[in-house]
Scaffold this motif. Structure first.
Motif, short mmCIF file in Angstrom:
data_model
loop_
_atom_site.label_atom_id
_atom_site.label_comp_id
_atom_site.label_asym_id
_atom_site.label_seq_id
_atom_site.Cartn_x
_atom_site.Cartn_y
_atom_site.Cartn_z
N GLN A 139 1.02 -0.95 -0.12
CA GLN A 139 -0.17 0.41 0.07
C GLN A 139 0.74 1.34 -0.19
OE1 GLN A 139 -3.19 -0.40 0.64
NE2 GLN A 139 -2.96 -2.53 0.25
N VAL A 140 0.64 2.06 -0.93
CA VAL A 140 1.75 3.54 -1.13
C VAL A 140 0.65 4.35 -0.46
CG1 VAL A 140 3.57 1.72 -2.66
CG2 VAL A 140 1.82 3.62 -3.56
N SER A 141 1.35 5.70 0.09
CA SER A 141 0.66 6.53 0.16
C SER A 141 1.69 7.76 0.04
CB SER A 141 0.53 7.34 1.53
OG SER A 141 -0.54 6.46 1.89
N GLY A 142 1.22 9.16 -1.17
CA GLY A 142 1.92 10.11 -1.71
C GLY A 142 1.45 10.88 -2.38
N ARG A 143 2.93 11.38 -3.24
CA ARG A 143 2.09 12.05 -4.91
C ARG A 143 3.01 12.25 -6.05
NH1 ARG A 143 4.00 18.82 -6.23
NH2 ARG A 143 5.66 16.77 -5.61
N LEU A 144 1.14 11.60 -6.43
CA LEU A 144 2.12 10.86 -7.54
C LEU A 144 1.59 11.88 -8.38
CD1 LEU A 144 1.71 8.39 -10.16
CD2 LEU A 144 -0.51 8.69 -9.97
N ARG A 150 -2.36 17.97 -13.10
CA ARG A 150 -2.50 18.48 -11.80
C ARG A 150 -1.82 16.83 -10.85
NH1 ARG A 150 -5.86 21.51 -9.46
NH2 ARG A 150 -7.08 22.85 -10.48
N SER A 151 -0.71 17.60 -9.91
CA SER A 151 -0.83 15.69 -9.62
C SER A 151 -1.77 15.38 -8.60
CB SER A 151 0.44 16.32 -8.29
OG SER A 151 -0.12 17.24 -7.03
N ALA A 206 -7.14 14.81 -5.92
CA ALA A 206 -6.73 16.15 -6.96
C ALA A 206 -5.50 16.65 -5.66
CB ALA A 206 -8.10 16.35 -7.56
N GLY A 207 -4.41 17.65 -6.43
CA GLY A 207 -3.38 17.92 -6.04
C GLY A 207 -3.14 19.31 -6.89
N GLU A 208 -1.64 19.79 -6.64
CA GLU A 208 -1.76 20.97 -7.19
C GLU A 208 -1.49 20.78 -8.85
OE1 GLU A 208 -0.86 24.34 -5.02
OE2 GLU A 208 -2.07 22.45 -3.61
#
Lengths: 461, 162
Positions: free
Chosen positions: A218-223, A291-292, A315-317
């Motif tokens: 399981q991964v978390s972070g910014r794509l 978007r990231s 949805a990120g920046e």
């Protein structure tokens, strides 16, 4: 990708590739004419294929298979052994090519560490698929007629209805459609021998049943999205997003993919295919809006494939893929390749190319020409050969086919009428943004809605 | 290695089938070249629940049109009805005139009039087969999507041969 890297990729042969492909070509020729009636030359080609894997665990079985087939007794296990031998040889070609590409790029790749999974249980649907594939091999492409093609129809329909067998179903449906379109093949001017043998061998292996994937992490972070590669045949579409994952706990950015696919029909094509993937609005939004994405607990396979759950992404920046590629792509960690997927066709390594000139169908970097896959610009996006020709920077996938390296553009920065233009393959994921295309789409109407209305009214009568 | 295009026969991603051209589906939701016929389904202009099954045989150029319940089309008097005309027009948009005329083995003059070149007269053909193929076609839209990768689709890149 720098000129020196391109030169390291292109200059000189990769040892062993040509010789290995010659063995594969011999087998493909035998398959074109049918394994049911081999002449002396084709029997020798099969023996050469088996000879090449004789020192491997496949050796005994492949050798026995050739003896039996040459003697005129073709059984399913023999064909499976030969499909395995051919796949092993192309796997070796894949490994040599990918190692060369990684070396040229200075790219670090994770090793495959998962243990071999146990063989899956027998399955009567797969047995039906194997039996059709065996008929094809005995008959040979040149002998395939409408009756043999349509004999697959019920099997494919049953496989499609079973989600865990979707891969083999999609493959067989694509192969059967091509065979049908080429009938009568006996008098066809040419046969795509490598391609059909690839699809056949692949299907034979998938029809043995796939071992379970190793448990995902399981991964978390910014794509950070680099771009999207679109695959399509008459009844299937897949959007494969390439991106960089910045793990939440720190550490090197990792190259990952997210693949979403849908069944379709041939008349749903062009930008309309995005409507079939609307179950993933966060992913499509990131493509369209550059978007990231912030991922939380997303499953990631050792192959670098995220098992996409749209509700585990937010949805990120805004993130410009060209900026991402310039800053982070060179140092990213590439994933291992699933053993069964080792085939040159799946080499699709993201790169950034800049400062080139365009010469016809090649990008030229410091005198080194790299062919551009203009045939692979998807109709669901804004990329065109004209934009590629006017481009000065490109995010693309390095590909290899039939002895040639090439790049498949996923995005370009170009100058059109002295103005800078940027176009990404996924720009229209939420609908076309080009007024001309919007107008054409409006004129054609919503084909997906029309067919769904027809299905709703006629299927449940 | 040069940038020259490699041999088609040796390419894993050789293009075998060209993708069809987009067209409006409202009137003619289904067209195919199969079973030795140009065949398809035309939605009725008056009854939303009714469809016509229309077909033209390759070679003989005989044709037929009936409802999906096998009632003959009222518009078929020794000449192709409006459903058959629509079917042929949409097939030409979808596949191009050359592919349709080639499949039907029809000689089309410079005016490009394909329907005018089809003079085989009416021959009854069962509608059920075509209609069930249409229903099967529609079931693709009911299949659930997937988020596990399908690596096999690398053999099927989107795009068009140029």
């Amino acid at each position: 990708m720098l000129a020196v890297q391109l030169s390291a990729l292109l200059d000189g042969e990769t040892p062993g590739v040509t010789e290995t492909l010659d063995l594969v070509t011999g087998f493909d020729d035998a398959l074109t004419h049918g394994l049911g009636r081999l002449g002396g030359d084709r029997a020798a080609a099969l023996a050469a294929l088996a000879g090449a894997v004789s020192a491997s665990p496949l050796g005994d079985r492949a050798g026995e298979a050739v003896d039996k087939i040459t003697a005129g007794s073709v059984a399913g296990d023999h064909l499976t052994a030969l499909a395995g031998a051919r796949t092993a040889l192309l796997g070796a070609v894949h490994d040599a090519l990918l190692a060369r590409l990684d070396t040229a790029l200075g790219r670090t790749r994770a090793a495959w560490e998962a243990a071999a999974a146990p063989a899956p249980a027998a399955d009567h649907l797969l047995a039906a698929a194997r039996s059709w594939l065996h008929e094809l091999a005995i008959t040979g492409w040149r002998g395939v007629d409408h009756d043999l093609v349509s004999a697959s129809s019920q099997t494919v329909e049953a496989l499609l209805a079973e989600p865990r067998l979707r891969r083999v179903a999609v493959l067989l449906d694509g192969l059967a459609a091509e065979l049908a379109a080429c009938c009568p093949i006996a008098t066809a001017p040419r046969v795509p021998a490598r391609r059909w043998a690839d699809l056949w061998a692949r299907a034979v292996l998938l029809a043995q049943g796939l071992p379970a994937d190793p448990d995902p992490e399981q991964v978390s972070g910014r794509l950070l999205v680099l771009g999207v590669d679109v695959h399509e045949h008459g009844t299937a579409v897949q959007a494969q997003v390439h991106g960089l994952l910045e793990p939440a706990g720190g550490g090197a950015a990792r190259l990952v993919r997210a693949s979403v696919s849908a069944a379709k029909v041939d008349t749903i094509t062009g930008p309309a295919v995005w409507r079939l993937l609307q179950a993933h609005p966060v992913l499509l939004g990131a493509l369209a809006e550059h978007r990231s994405l912030d991922l939380t607990g997303m499953p990631l396979l050792a192959s670098g494939d995220l098992l996409w759950h749209d509700d585990r992404a937010a949805a990120g920046e805004p993130a410009d893929p060209f900026a991402v590629a310039r800053v982070q792509l060179a140092d990213a960690l590439a994933p291992a390749v699933t053993p069964l997927d080792r085939h040159p066709v799946r080499i699709a390594e993201p790169v950034l190319l800049e400062g080139y000139t365009v010469d016809g169908e090649a990008l030229v970097l410091d005198g080194h020409p790299l062919a551009v896959e203009l045939d692979r610009l998807p109709r669901c996006g804004p990329l065109t050969p004209e934009l590629v020709a006017a481009s000065t920077a490109c995010i693309g996938l390095v590909r290899w086919d039939a002895g040639r390296w090439s790049v498949q553009p996923l995005a370009v920065q170009a100058t059109v009428k002295r103005k800078p233009v940027t176009a990404h393959a996924g720009d229209w994921a939420l609908g076309p943004t080009d007024p001309k295309v919007v107008k054409a789409e409006a004129k054609a109407g919503d084909v997906v809605a029309v067919l769904r209305e027809r299905a709703g009214r006629l299927l449940r009568k | 290695m040069s940038a020259d295009a490699p041999a088609w026969e040796q390419r894993s991603t050789a293009r075998v089938v060209s993708p069809v051209q987009p067209r409006k589906l409202a009137k003619v939701p289904f067209v195919e070249l199969a079973d030795g016929r140009l065949q398809g389904v035309v939605s009725s202009g008056s009854d939303i629940g009714r469809v016509y099954v229309s077909s033209v045989a390759a070679g003989t150029h005989t044709y037929d049109c009936s409802t999906n319940n096998n009632r003959p089309c009222g518009g078929l008097y020794g000449a192709p009805c409006k459903h058959l005309r629509l079917l042929v027009d949409e097939a030409v948009i979808q596949y191009g005139l050359d592919r349709v005329a080639g499949y039907l083995r029809a000689e089309v003059g410079d005016d490009g009039d394909l329907i005018g070149a089809l003079g085989g007269g009416v021959e009854r053909t069962p509608a059920a087969m075509v209609f069930s193929r249409f229903l099967r076609h529609l079931t693709y839209l009911e299949l659930p999507g997937a988020t596990t990768p399908v690596p096999e689709l690398h053999w099927f890149p989107a795009g068009v041969a140029r």
